[in-house]
Design an enzyme around this catalytic site. Structure first.
Site, mmCIF file in Angstrom:
data_model
loop_
_atom_site.group_PDB
_atom_site.id
_atom_site.type_symbol
_atom_site.label_atom_id
_atom_site.label_comp_id
_atom_site.label_asym_id
_atom_site.label_seq_id
_atom_site.Cartn_x
_atom_site.Cartn_y
_atom_site.Cartn_z
ATOM 1 N N CYS A 1 12.898 7.363 1.910
ATOM 2 C CA CYS A 1 12.217 7.589 3.184
ATOM 3 C C CYS A 1 13.182 7.118 4.259
ATOM 4 O O CYS A 1 13.354 5.921 4.459
ATOM 5 C CB CYS A 1 10.906 6.803 3.244
ATOM 6 S SG CYS A 1 10.124 6.882 4.874
ATOM 7 N N CYS B 1 11.211 5.395 7.493
ATOM 8 C CA CYS B 1 10.560 4.082 7.347
ATOM 9 C C CYS B 1 10.686 3.640 5.898
ATOM 10 O O CYS B 1 11.801 3.371 5.460
ATOM 11 C CB CYS B 1 9.119 4.088 7.862
ATOM 12 S SG CYS B 1 8.108 5.502 7.427
ATOM 13 N N SER B 2 9.587 3.600 5.145
ATOM 14 C CA SER B 2 9.706 3.157 3.759
ATOM 15 C C SER B 2 8.553 3.715 2.933
ATOM 16 O O SER B 2 8.003 3.020 2.094
ATOM 17 C CB SER B 2 9.719 1.634 3.696
ATOM 18 O OG SER B 2 8.637 1.143 4.456
ATOM 19 N N CYS B 3 8.181 4.974 3.192
ATOM 20 C CA CYS B 3 7.062 5.607 2.495
ATOM 21 C C CYS B 3 7.321 5.612 0.988
ATOM 22 O O CYS B 3 8.431 5.916 0.547
ATOM 23 C CB CYS B 3 6.857 7.031 2.986
ATOM 24 S SG CYS B 3 6.410 7.084 4.721
#
Lengths: 239, 214
Positions: free
Chosen positions: B118, B121-123
């Protein structure tokens, strides 16, 4: 331009921070490395029940941290700092509260008082499992038929898609702007982050996965002819 | 929306993106201060905070995803359902909800290797993999994986054949991707439970392969 979080393809970052023993990757990191990581995580998830912000709004607040802070902060510092900003924006806490609590913190005098009037929407421990299990689906009905079909060639727009807010939230990464790709999946209607992040409603659009050749994104020299990058993109990001 | 309102809105948001600097800079103290403030205002509840931490430390993690993968390896009908509608097939094992509301499973084959990132962000698919490891959330992984996946995978000890196509999935929406790794050769005699123990977290992100039977 874009914001600091939009880092796909950026040069200059070093090796992936992996734990290795004798050259082999060891995957034994605890879920939360410190107590304050765990707390930052949990208070953010819990606060959302009262704050009622969308996931897009919470992402926007993290990526809107000043670039110097964003670059310097560890992951959960970003979470807790963005949470503070969200709570002030929602009016749940104010700047005086922050100044007062800082004073107490610096005097080593942080005390939890007996709360008699919890907020009516506070997340209760007994509701945690059901709330997490339900989640917050983003699928929405879109009445018009999809503009693109699976297999169709499309191009992304070459500017920020956010029509309402200058510098607003969007999910079209800058490295994939103005690029040609092929639709490989159609996910039907989903909430548009560009609207939802700014309390402008769901404004659902058809969502697609578009596959780009590595060479289309990075050029023949830098890209690899075999490889591709698949990105989820909303209909208004595509032409 | 009028231009004037836009300007006001922007000004307002600009203002609030700096409020965090009113709290102590030291992160542990900053979190303690905001936690205390929220508890005292009745916005959060301390039992809930503990329950959330306990849930992700003990109940929701990559062993869930390993069960999905092992089942797909032994049950061709399940694998078919998983590739057609991952959300529903994963729900059969009761893994649902937050950060896994809309699942897609991508299958590794002898000619295609999938890897998930991702960049924005950090999905990450929480119900099947839990909270992402630090490296997944790092600038290094987020910036480099889309441009130089082969070099990134090499750092994980994964050398892929030149002729293998790498497909990088950048999780920009609420769709969450889980990689279905190839079942290791020589595992025909193993039970579903034994297979499950071979499935590593990294093999379901695409940054590793399942372990080989001992």
């Amino acid at each position: 331009m874009t914001r600091i979080h939009d880092m796909g393809g950026r040069f200059g970052d070093g090796p992936i921070p992996l734990k290795k023993i004798d050259g082999k990757v060891v995957d034994d990191e605890p879920v939360f490395k410190t107590d304050w990581h765990a707390k930052a995580f949990a208070i953010t998830v819990a606060s959302a029940s009262v704050g009622k912000w969308s996931i897009d709004k919470s992402r926007f607040f993290r990526e809107s941290l000043p670039p110097k802070d964003y670059a310097k902060f560890d992951y959960y510092e970003k979470w807790s700092s963005a949470l503070i900003n969200l709570l002030v924006e929602r009016g749940l806490i104010n700047q005086n509260d922050l100044i007062e609590i800082k004073k107490k913190a610096m005097e080593d005098n942080l005390e939890v008082s007996q709360v008699t009037d919890e907020h009516q929407d506070v997340l209760k421990a007994k509701d945690v499992a059901i709330t997490l299990g339900r989640g917050g689906p983003s699928a929405r009905e879109v009445l018009h038929s999809p503009k693109f079909k699976v297999g169709q060639e499309v191009r992304t727009i070459n500017y920020s898609p956010n029509k309402n807010i200058i510098g607003g939230h969007t999910r079209l990464p800058i490295y994939a702007r103005g690029k040609k790709g092929k639709v490989i999946l159609h996910h039907k209607g989903h909430v548009l982050p560009d609207a939802s992040a700014h309390d402008l409603g769901d404004s659902p659009e058809h969502l697609y996965t578009v596959e780009f050749l590595s060479t289309e994104l990075w050029g023949d020299k830098d890209g690899n002819q075999k490889d591709s990058i698949c990105i989820d993109l909303w209909e208004s990001y595509l032409i | 929306m009028s231009d004037k309102k836009n300007v006001e809105h922007n000004h307002d948001e600009h203002h609030h993106h700096h409020d965090h600097s009113l709290l102590p800079e030291e992160p542990e103290l900053r979190v303690k201060a905001i936690e205390t403030l929220l508890l005292n205002k009745g916005i959060i509840n301390s039992d809930t905070v503990n329950e959330l931490i306990d849930t992700y430390e003990k109940k929701i993690g990559p062993r869930n995803g390993a069960k999905v993968v092992a089942k797909a390896w032994v049950d061709p009908e399940y694998k078919k359902r998983l590739l057609e509608n991952a959300t529903k097939a994963i729900e059969e094992l009761s893994y649902t909800g937050r950060q896994g509301e809309h699942m897609v499973v991508v299958e590794n084959t002898p000619v295609v290797h999938n890897v998930v990132v991702c960049t924005l962000c950090s999905c990450y698919p929480w119900p099947v993999l839990g909270i992402p490891p630090t490296w997944y959330k790092s600038d290094e992984y987020r910036s480099r994986t889309v441009r130089e996946p082969r070099k990134v995978l090499q750092e994980f000890g994964l050398e892929l054949d030149f002729n293998t196509q790498i497909k990088v999935w950048d999780s920009t929406s609420e769709m969450r991707y889980l990689v279905l790794p190839m079942r290791p050769v020589g595992t025909e005699h193993l039970s579903e439970n034994e297979l499950e123990s071979l499935v590593t977290r990294n093999s379901m992100i695409g940054t590793g392969l399942p372990e080989l039977p001992k």
